[in-house]
Design an enzyme around this catalytic site. Structure first.
Site, short mmCIF file in Angstrom:
data_model
loop_
_atom_site.label_atom_id
_atom_site.label_comp_id
_atom_site.label_asym_id
_atom_site.label_seq_id
_atom_site.Cartn_x
_atom_site.Cartn_y
_atom_site.Cartn_z
N TYR A 104 42.46 45.73 51.10
CA TYR A 104 41.91 46.92 51.77
C TYR A 104 41.61 46.71 53.25
CZ TYR A 104 41.30 49.38 47.29
OH TYR A 104 41.50 50.01 46.10
N LYS A 120 43.58 37.14 39.73
CA LYS A 120 44.97 37.17 39.30
C LYS A 120 45.67 35.96 39.92
CE LYS A 120 48.49 39.22 37.24
NZ LYS A 120 48.58 39.46 35.79
N ASP A 163 44.13 41.72 34.19
CA ASP A 163 44.72 42.60 33.16
C ASP A 163 44.01 42.42 31.81
OD1 ASP A 163 45.86 40.15 33.72
OD2 ASP A 163 47.84 40.64 32.94
N ASP A 203 37.30 47.84 42.92
CA ASP A 203 37.38 49.29 43.06
C ASP A 203 37.78 49.91 41.71
OD1 ASP A 203 37.48 51.78 44.14
OD2 ASP A 203 39.31 51.48 45.29
#
Ligand code: NAI
Length: 337
Positions: free
Chosen positions: A122, A174, A208, A232
């Site tokens: 971001y 991740k 995930d 987010d």
């Protein structure tokens, strides 16, 4: 002496839920001196600036703000409200608690999400890549993760856990695919976790799998810390586990200030109708009271608020009732005793 706090009522339903919140805090006897300022469309109307200097100066003075939802004006030439606030006050920790008030699909959710607020995907570094004649043949977005940014957010999560008597921090990442950026975040997280060994439990989850575990068995999570984009998405998922946006408060902590807000927006579809649920902003104000050291009043307001919702007699429409914002606010105040 009263604590000065900047109050930005905001746009749309903002002024109505801000009035409700101010009334509830006053009824609870909170010793707060509001410095009312404008931003969003109200800022444009008054100063032709969605985030006027007068508002920033007020927060620089008070270092604490309660902010209603703001409408971002469309079109170039206006500064971005969130970027201006984030940069001016280095608001690196976005904290969003969510807990079950009325048992629904889940009975016992009590999760605090700590989201890194200044880095990751971001940061706004993006461009198109021209290939052949096509100027937009591809697009590239850059994610920056720094050791400094990772250290301070993970440490924030652990310190939050200790200060609030929480038992476990789950780091979400991740790193199996994004070996550099997410790998750095995970490495730093493991290093910080060792400092808290024996005091706070630590676990890791891949994003995930985390999304699945949250909807299967959310009760197992306590404090969750993650990078900007994952935070987010997960924070909305988590608010959905406990009844949605009307009950979702958030806080942004930085080196220079703390800003408390409702997670939801200006709700233009119901603005001016006196039917909005002020709950998210009221709970944000409770976080603000905790922050300025008035935990007693924060607890009494939370108790009155939760009692009103559990009673189920005076509820706004989003919670399945027919009451107005004013009626709901009066019911909470009546419970303050
Ligand atoms: P929204 O959160 O304003 O509304 C989504 C839905 O939830 C609507 O149906 C609305 O009526 C309902 N809702 C939201 N808050 C509620 C409350 N307190 N009580 C009862 N119902 C409630 O999201 P939307 O429609 O995407 O955005 C509207 C505007 O808000 C946009 O201009 C957007 O930029 C702004 N916004 C501002 C935020 C902020 O300042 N923190 C955050 C999100 C959006």
């Amino acid at each position: 002496m009263a604590t000065p706090v900047t109050l930005i009522p905001g746009d749309g339903i903002g002024p109505s839920i801000a009035d409700a919140t101010v009334r509830i805090l006053a009824a609870a006897g909170a010793d707060v001196e509001w410095d009312r300022q404008v931003a969003g469309m109200a800022g444009v109307a008054r100063w032709n600036d969605p985030i006027p200097d007068a508002t920033l100066d007020s927060i620089k003075r008070t270092r604490v703000a309660l902010k209603g939802p703001l409408e971002t004006p469309v079109g170039d030439g206006f500064r971005s409200i969130n970027v201006a606030l984030r940069k001016t006050f280095d608001l690196y920790a976005n904290v969003r608690p969510a807990y079950t008030i009325v048992p629904g699909r889940f009975d016992n959710v009590d999760i605090v999400l700590v989201r890194e607020n200044t880095e990751g995907l971001y940061i706004g570094v993006e461009h198109y890549v021209k290939i052949g004649d096509d100027p937009k043949a591809a697009a590239e977005s850059v994610a920056i993760i720094t050791r400094h940014g990772s250290e301070r957010i993970v440490r924030y999560a652990f310190e939050y856990a200790i200060a609030n008597n929480r038992k476990k921090v789950t780091l979400v990442h991740k790193a199996n695919i994004l070996k550099f950026s997410q790998g750095l975040f995970l490495d730093v997280g493991r290093m910080i976790a060792r400092e808290y060994e024996g005091r706070v439990q630590f676990e890791e989850r891949i994003i995930d799998a985390m999304a699945m575990h949250l909807v299967m068995r959310p009760e197992q999570f306590d404090v969750v810390v993650t990078t900007n984009l994952f935070g987010d998405i997960l924070s909305d998922e988590i608010s959905g586990l406990v009844g949605g946006l009307g009950l979702a408060p958030g806080a942004n902590f930085g080196t220079n200030a703390a800003i408390f807000e409702a997670v939801h927006g200006t709700a233009p579809d119901i603005a001016g109708k006196n039917i909005a649920n002020p709950g998210a902003l009221v709970l944000a104000a409770c976080m603000m009271l905790d922050h300025i050291g008035d935990r007693g009043r924060a607890t009494s307001i939370r108790n009155a608020f939760e009692g009103t919702i559990r009673d189920g007699l005076v509820l706004t429409r989003d919670l399945g009732g027919t009451s107005t914002t004013d009626q709901f606010t009066d019911a909470v105040i009546a419970r303050l005793g």
